[in-house]
Scaffold this active site. Structure first.
Site, PDB file in Angstrom:
ATOM      1  N   ARG A  14     -10.873   0.196  14.515  1.00 34.47           N
ATOM      2  CA  ARG A  14     -10.656   1.051  13.281  1.00 34.47           C
ATOM      3  C   ARG A  14     -11.664   0.196  12.241  1.00 34.47           C
ATOM      4  O   ARG A  14     -12.841   0.766  12.399  1.00 34.47           O
ATOM      5  CB  ARG A  14      -9.438   0.929  12.929  1.00 34.47           C
TER       6      ARG A  14
ATOM      7  N   TYR B  88      17.357  29.455   9.508  1.00 31.35           N
ATOM      8  CA  TYR B  88      16.153  30.008   9.663  1.00 31.35           C
ATOM      9  C   TYR B  88      15.960  29.836  11.429  1.00 31.35           C
ATOM     10  O   TYR B  88      16.315  28.647  12.107  1.00 31.35           O
ATOM     11  CB  TYR B  88      14.877  29.353   9.340  1.00 31.35           C
TER      12      TYR B  88
ATOM     13  N   MET C   4      13.375  24.214   3.375  1.00 27.43           N
ATOM     14  CA  MET C   4      12.701  23.458   2.265  1.00 27.43           C
ATOM     15  C   MET C   4      13.449  22.482   1.195  1.00 27.43           C
ATOM     16  O   MET C   4      13.329  21.351   0.980  1.00 27.43           O
ATOM     17  CB  MET C   4      11.726  24.353   1.258  1.00 27.43           C
TER      18      MET C   4
ATOM     19  N   LYS D 274       0.704  -1.231   0.107  1.00 28.74           N
ATOM     20  CA  LYS D 274      -0.023  -0.105  -0.029  1.00 28.74           C
ATOM     21  C   LYS D 274       0.848   1.120   0.024  1.00 28.74           C
ATOM     22  O   LYS D 274       2.023   1.316   0.323  1.00 28.74           O
ATOM     23  CB  LYS D 274      -1.032  -0.154   1.201  1.00 28.74           C
TER      24      LYS D 274
HETATM   25  C1  LIG Z   1      -0.470  -1.689   6.615  1.00 27.36           C
HETATM   26  C2  LIG Z   1      -1.086  -3.134   6.995  1.00 27.36           C
HETATM   27  C3  LIG Z   1      -0.327  -4.101   7.406  1.00 27.36           C
HETATM   28  C4  LIG Z   1       1.169  -4.229   7.382  1.00 27.36           C
HETATM   29  O1  LIG Z   1       1.509  -3.639   8.578  1.00 27.36           O
HETATM   30  P1  LIG Z   1       3.263  -3.463   8.887  1.00 27.36           P
HETATM   31  O2  LIG Z   1       3.222  -3.049  10.161  1.00 27.36           O
HETATM   32  O3  LIG Z   1       3.815  -2.502   7.976  1.00 27.36           O
HETATM   33  O4  LIG Z   1       3.647  -4.823   8.866  1.00 27.36           O
HETATM   34  C5  LIG Z   1      -1.016  -5.233   7.576  1.00 27.36           C
HETATM   35  N1  LIG Z   1      -2.430  -5.287   7.726  1.00 27.36           N
HETATM   36  C6  LIG Z   1      -3.204  -4.285   7.307  1.00 27.36           C
HETATM   37  C7  LIG Z   1      -4.591  -4.623   7.464  1.00 27.36           C
HETATM   38  C8  LIG Z   1      -2.411  -3.246   7.096  1.00 27.36           C
HETATM   39  O5  LIG Z   1      -3.325  -2.229   6.753  1.00 27.36           O
END
Ligand SMILES: *Cc1c(COP(=O)(O)O)cnc(C)c1O
Length: 367
Positions: A130, A258, A307, A35
């Site tokens: 969640r 800065y 930046m 992802k």
């Molecule tokens: C992002 C995610 C993972 C992977 O998590 P890591 O901590 O990067 O291994 C696994 N399962 C779900 C549902 C996720 O959203």
């Protein structure tokens, strides 16, 4: 010459980290979690290193389409399922497996017209709060899905909130096992921290058909600072390197950058590095700066990151000059390591956030 900053993706490191995951869970099938554009590394860029996985897990339909264009014919799982009805058409067309975490998604599926029934991962909210069905609603959701002609097979999924420490996975695992004990279907439970900390040993009840490693594949530690990436035998899949583009000699009391937040306690040389927050580097840091390597020698940032530029103390590297290599994280070209987790910690964040934040303007090469 282009601006000297560059990220490098290490294909061998990705392969190594995938192998490392398989060592911890030899019987499991592996969803390589890609992802967020493969945690900032680039989906197309990591594909070669991770194609030894059993499937790819992600959120974004466009990224799923990219994987199919890259030639991946194996399983792809949408970790959050679909967001609207017409997403299901793409699932049918691309053969995507998808998570179902709420009744609205079951409603969409029930009215979806498809010749190919779908593989579903039904998500239990075992305590993360969640996504997922509450324990009291999970079995009703399973029963609803089980009679839909659109559904080929139901697997069972949950996500741990504390696999990296704290209370661990036991409370959620017990909820999951209790609710699903007599349900058939493959299981998917473990993220990186659960794989490294809780599989391959004492917690035998963590029988997982499909594990979901993310950050480990990219060579960062899921439980830094308790364990470093090296402790877990991981290799960084990304190095961010730039060069010194100017130097300054400071007299005692001179300030840098800065807000003049750094004041030289003694006469010293500093290097000005072509890297700033517009490259994805953190602007915030601990008062003692963030670690960097100059010519493979460890030193630290001084003053505020701006930046496009940041400034580093050259005291430990007297021979450094314009053109000297600066490693922001990963490995120097001479092979010295600077773990992204340490850099992130000095900026009050985690390796995950830093790698995902790599900016579009940074050129990336794959080796
Ligand atoms: C992002 C995610 C993972 C992977 O998590 P890591 O901590 O990067 O291994 C696994 N399962 C779900 C549902 C996720 O959203």
């Amino acid at each position: 010459m282009p601006r000297p900053i560059q990220a490098t993706i290490h294909t061998e490191a990705l392969r190594h980290n995938l192998m490392r995951v398989r060592q911890s869970a030899p019987d499991a099938r592996v969803w390589a979690v890609v992802k967020a554009n493969a945690y900032g590394h680039g989906l197309a860029r990591v594909f070669e290193g991770l194609r030894g996985a059993d499937g790819f897990a992600l959120l974004d339909l466009n990224e799923a389409a990219v994987l199919r264009e890259l030639g991946w014919r194996g399983p792809i799982l949408l970790l959050e399922g679909v967001f609207e009805q017409r997403d299901l058409e793409l699932c049918s067309r691309l053969g995507l497996w998808h998570t179902v975490h709420c009744n609205a998604q079951i409603d969409m599926l029930a009215t979806h017209k498809t010749h190919v029934p779908h593989r579903i991962f039904l998500k239990l909210n075992s305590g993360m709060n969640r996504l997922g069905f509450a324990p009291t609603q999970f079995r009703a959701a399973w029963a609803r899905l089980n009679v839909l002609p659109q559904v080929e097979e139901i697997s069972l999924l949950t996500h741990f909130s504390d696999a990296d420490g704290g209370s661990g996975i036991a409370p959620q695992l017990s909820v999951f096992n209790h609710i699903t004990q007599d349900l058939l279907g493959e299981r998917s439970l473990s993220n990186s921290a659960a794989i490294l900390r809780h599989m391959g040993g004492n917690e035998a009840s963590l029988s997982s058909d499909w594990i979901r490693p993310g950050v480990v594949l990219y060579g960062a530690s899921p439980d830094h600072p308790e364990h470093s990436a090296a402790d877990w035998g991981l290799q960084p899949a990304m190095s961010l390197r730039s060069r010194i583009v100017a130097t300054q000699t400071l007299a005692v009391g001179d300030t840098v950058g800065y807000g003049s937040t750094y004041q030289a306690p003694v006469a010293m040389r500093i290097g000005v590095v072509a890297c700033g927050y517009a490259d994805g580097y953190m602007r915030s840091s601990a008062p003692q700066g963030t670690p960097v390597l100059v010519n493979g020698v460890r030193t630290r940032s001084v003053g505020r990151v701006s930046m496009d530029l940041m400034t580093v103390d050259l005291t430990p590297v007297p021979d450094a000059d314009i053109g000297s290599e600066v490693t922001l994280w990963g490995s120097s070209s001479s092979g010295v390591l600077l773990p992204i987790d340490e850099v992130a910690a000095a900026g009050g964040t985690i390796g995950y956030e830093l790698m995902c934040a790599l900016a579009q303007r940074v050129p990336v090469t794959v080796e």
